[in-house]
Design a protein around this motif. Structure first.
Motif, PDB file in Angstrom:
ATOM      1  N   ASP A  46       0.850  -1.194   0.000  1.00 56.14           N
ATOM      2  CA  ASP A  46       0.000   0.000   0.000  1.00 56.14           C
ATOM      3  C   ASP A  46       0.890   1.250   0.000  1.00 56.14           C
ATOM      4  OD1 ASP A  46      -2.438   1.419   0.088  1.00 56.14           O
ATOM      5  OD2 ASP A  46      -2.275   1.666   2.248  1.00 56.14           O
ATOM      6  N   ARG A  47       1.684   1.366  -1.045  1.00 48.56           N
ATOM      7  CA  ARG A  47       2.586   2.504  -1.215  1.00 48.56           C
ATOM      8  C   ARG A  47       2.369   3.091  -2.595  1.00 48.56           C
ATOM      9  NH1 ARG A  47       8.125  -0.376   0.063  1.00 48.56           N
ATOM     10  NH2 ARG A  47       7.010  -2.078   0.963  1.00 48.56           N
ATOM     11  N   HIS A  48       2.521   4.380  -2.686  1.00 48.24           N
ATOM     12  CA  HIS A  48       2.289   5.094  -3.941  1.00 48.24           C
ATOM     13  C   HIS A  48       3.128   4.521  -5.085  1.00 48.24           C
ATOM     14  CE1 HIS A  48       1.172   8.462  -6.468  1.00 48.24           C
ATOM     15  NE2 HIS A  48       2.447   8.634  -6.755  1.00 48.24           N
ATOM     16  N   ASP A  49       4.411   4.252  -4.833  1.00 50.81           N
ATOM     17  CA  ASP A  49       5.276   3.790  -5.921  1.00 50.81           C
ATOM     18  C   ASP A  49       4.898   2.391  -6.406  1.00 50.81           C
ATOM     19  OD1 ASP A  49       6.206   3.114  -3.340  1.00 50.81           O
ATOM     20  OD2 ASP A  49       8.232   2.758  -4.041  1.00 50.81           O
ATOM     21  N   CYS A  50       4.483   1.498  -5.515  1.00 49.27           N
ATOM     22  CA  CYS A  50       4.089   0.145  -5.932  1.00 49.27           C
ATOM     23  C   CYS A  50       2.775   0.176  -6.720  1.00 49.27           C
ATOM     24  CB  CYS A  50       3.954  -0.779  -4.722  1.00 49.27           C
ATOM     25  SG  CYS A  50       5.541  -1.156  -3.944  1.00 49.27           S
ATOM     26  N   ILE A  51       1.832   0.944  -6.247  1.00 47.45           N
ATOM     27  CA  ILE A  51       0.546   1.059  -6.940  1.00 47.45           C
ATOM     28  C   ILE A  51       0.747   1.703  -8.309  1.00 47.45           C
ATOM     29  CG2 ILE A  51      -1.736   2.117  -6.871  1.00 47.45           C
ATOM     30  CD1 ILE A  51      -1.478   1.883  -3.753  1.00 47.45           C
ATOM     31  N   ARG A  52       1.555   2.748  -8.355  1.00 44.92           N
ATOM     32  CA  ARG A  52       1.824   3.446  -9.615  1.00 44.92           C
ATOM     33  C   ARG A  52       2.515   2.522 -10.624  1.00 44.92           C
ATOM     34  NH1 ARG A  52       2.570   9.150  -9.839  1.00 44.92           N
ATOM     35  NH2 ARG A  52       3.103   9.731 -11.943  1.00 44.92           N
ATOM     36  N   GLU A  53       3.489   1.755 -10.171  1.00 45.88           N
ATOM     37  CA  GLU A  53       4.208   0.819 -11.055  1.00 45.88           C
ATOM     38  C   GLU A  53       3.249  -0.240 -11.603  1.00 45.88           C
ATOM     39  OE1 GLU A  53       7.726  -2.485 -10.654  1.00 45.88           O
ATOM     40  OE2 GLU A  53       7.891  -0.661  -9.441  1.00 45.88           O
ATOM     41  N   TYR A  54       2.364  -0.730 -10.763  1.00 47.87           N
ATOM     42  CA  TYR A  54       1.390  -1.739 -11.189  1.00 47.87           C
ATOM     43  C   TYR A  54       0.452  -1.167 -12.250  1.00 47.87           C
ATOM     44  CZ  TYR A  54      -2.571  -4.939 -10.991  1.00 47.87           C
ATOM     45  OH  TYR A  54      -3.583  -5.805 -11.322  1.00 47.87           O
ATOM     46  N   ILE A  55      -0.064   0.012 -12.017  1.00 45.29           N
ATOM     47  CA  ILE A  55      -0.989   0.638 -12.968  1.00 45.29           C
ATOM     48  C   ILE A  55      -0.283   0.941 -14.290  1.00 45.29           C
ATOM     49  CG2 ILE A  55      -2.344   2.727 -13.422  1.00 45.29           C
ATOM     50  CD1 ILE A  55      -3.019   2.719 -10.403  1.00 45.29           C
ATOM     51  N   ALA A  56       0.977   1.340 -14.231  1.00 47.53           N
ATOM     52  CA  ALA A  56       1.725   1.698 -15.438  1.00 47.53           C
ATOM     53  C   ALA A  56       1.893   0.510 -16.386  1.00 47.53           C
ATOM     54  CB  ALA A  56       3.085   2.257 -15.053  1.00 47.53           C
ATOM     55  N   ASP A  57       1.769  -0.717 -15.861  1.00 52.37           N
ATOM     56  CA  ASP A  57       1.912  -1.893 -16.711  1.00 52.37           C
ATOM     57  C   ASP A  57       0.759  -2.073 -17.697  1.00 52.37           C
ATOM     58  OD1 ASP A  57       4.346  -2.636 -15.671  1.00 52.37           O
ATOM     59  OD2 ASP A  57       3.517  -4.115 -14.301  1.00 52.37           O
ATOM     60  N   PHE A  58      -0.405  -1.478 -17.400  1.00 53.87           N
ATOM     61  CA  PHE A  58      -1.537  -1.692 -18.298  1.00 53.87           C
ATOM     62  C   PHE A  58      -2.306  -0.421 -18.654  1.00 53.87           C
ATOM     63  CE2 PHE A  58      -3.052  -2.489 -13.987  1.00 53.87           C
ATOM     64  CZ  PHE A  58      -4.185  -1.676 -13.928  1.00 53.87           C
ATOM     65  N   ALA A  59      -1.861   0.722 -18.184  1.00 51.30           N
ATOM     66  CA  ALA A  59      -2.555   1.973 -18.466  1.00 51.30           C
ATOM     67  C   ALA A  59      -1.633   2.915 -19.257  1.00 51.30           C
ATOM     68  CB  ALA A  59      -2.992   2.643 -17.173  1.00 51.30           C
ATOM     69  N   ILE A  60      -2.229   3.887 -19.914  1.00 52.01           N
ATOM     70  CA  ILE A  60      -1.472   4.879 -20.664  1.00 52.01           C
ATOM     71  C   ILE A  60      -1.568   6.187 -19.923  1.00 52.01           C
ATOM     72  CG2 ILE A  60      -1.345   6.182 -22.836  1.00 52.01           C
ATOM     73  CD1 ILE A  60      -2.648   3.683 -24.162  1.00 52.01           C
ATOM     74  N   LYS A  61      -0.415   6.779 -19.620  1.00 51.28           N
ATOM     75  CA  LYS A  61      -0.385   8.063 -18.923  1.00 51.28           C
ATOM     76  C   LYS A  61      -0.502   9.172 -19.961  1.00 51.28           C
ATOM     77  CE  LYS A  61       2.395  10.659 -15.638  1.00 51.28           C
ATOM     78  NZ  LYS A  61       3.639  10.636 -14.843  1.00 51.28           N
ATOM     79  N   LYS A  62      -1.407  10.111 -19.723  1.00 50.60           N
ATOM     80  CA  LYS A  62      -1.560  11.232 -20.636  1.00 50.60           C
ATOM     81  C   LYS A  62      -2.139  12.431 -19.907  1.00 50.60           C
ATOM     82  CE  LYS A  62      -6.189  10.460 -22.412  1.00 50.60           C
ATOM     83  NZ  LYS A  62      -6.977  10.354 -23.629  1.00 50.60           N
ATOM     84  N   VAL A  63      -2.142  13.555 -20.550  1.00 49.84           N
ATOM     85  CA  VAL A  63      -2.719  14.763 -19.997  1.00 49.84           C
ATOM     86  C   VAL A  63      -4.203  14.768 -20.346  1.00 49.84           C
ATOM     87  CG1 VAL A  63      -2.704  17.287 -20.052  1.00 49.84           C
ATOM     88  CG2 VAL A  63      -0.552  16.024 -20.201  1.00 49.84           C
ATOM     89  N   ALA A  64      -5.050  14.917 -19.338  1.00 45.41           N
ATOM     90  CA  ALA A  64      -6.483  14.921 -19.558  1.00 45.41           C
ATOM     91  C   ALA A  64      -6.902  16.184 -20.309  1.00 45.41           C
ATOM     92  CB  ALA A  64      -7.225  14.828 -18.224  1.00 45.41           C
TER      93      ALA A  64
END
Length: 65
Positions: A46-64
């Protein structure tokens, strides 16, 4: 009334806590009584960096917008 006794003890000492798994994002040990996220793939700290790394594996980061 809510019982807050669990907070008077603090977090378990990791040297004494039993390892119950491995974080799928960072590969670190997950200890008994540690707060985690459970996914279909496994456990996440339950840490920001672990959650962020997990999400980055299947999501695309972009500017809304």
């Amino acid at each position: 009334m809510t019982n807050l006794d669990r907070f008077s003890q603090g977090l378990p000492d990791q040297q004494e806590a039993r390892v119950v798994g491995e974080c799928i994002a960072c590969g670190g040990e997950v200890y008994e009584e540690e707060l985690v996220w459970e996914t279909d793939e496994g456990l996440l700290h339950d840490r920001h960096d672990c959650i962020r790394e997990y999400i980055a594996d299947f999501a695309i980061k972009k500017v809304a917008g």
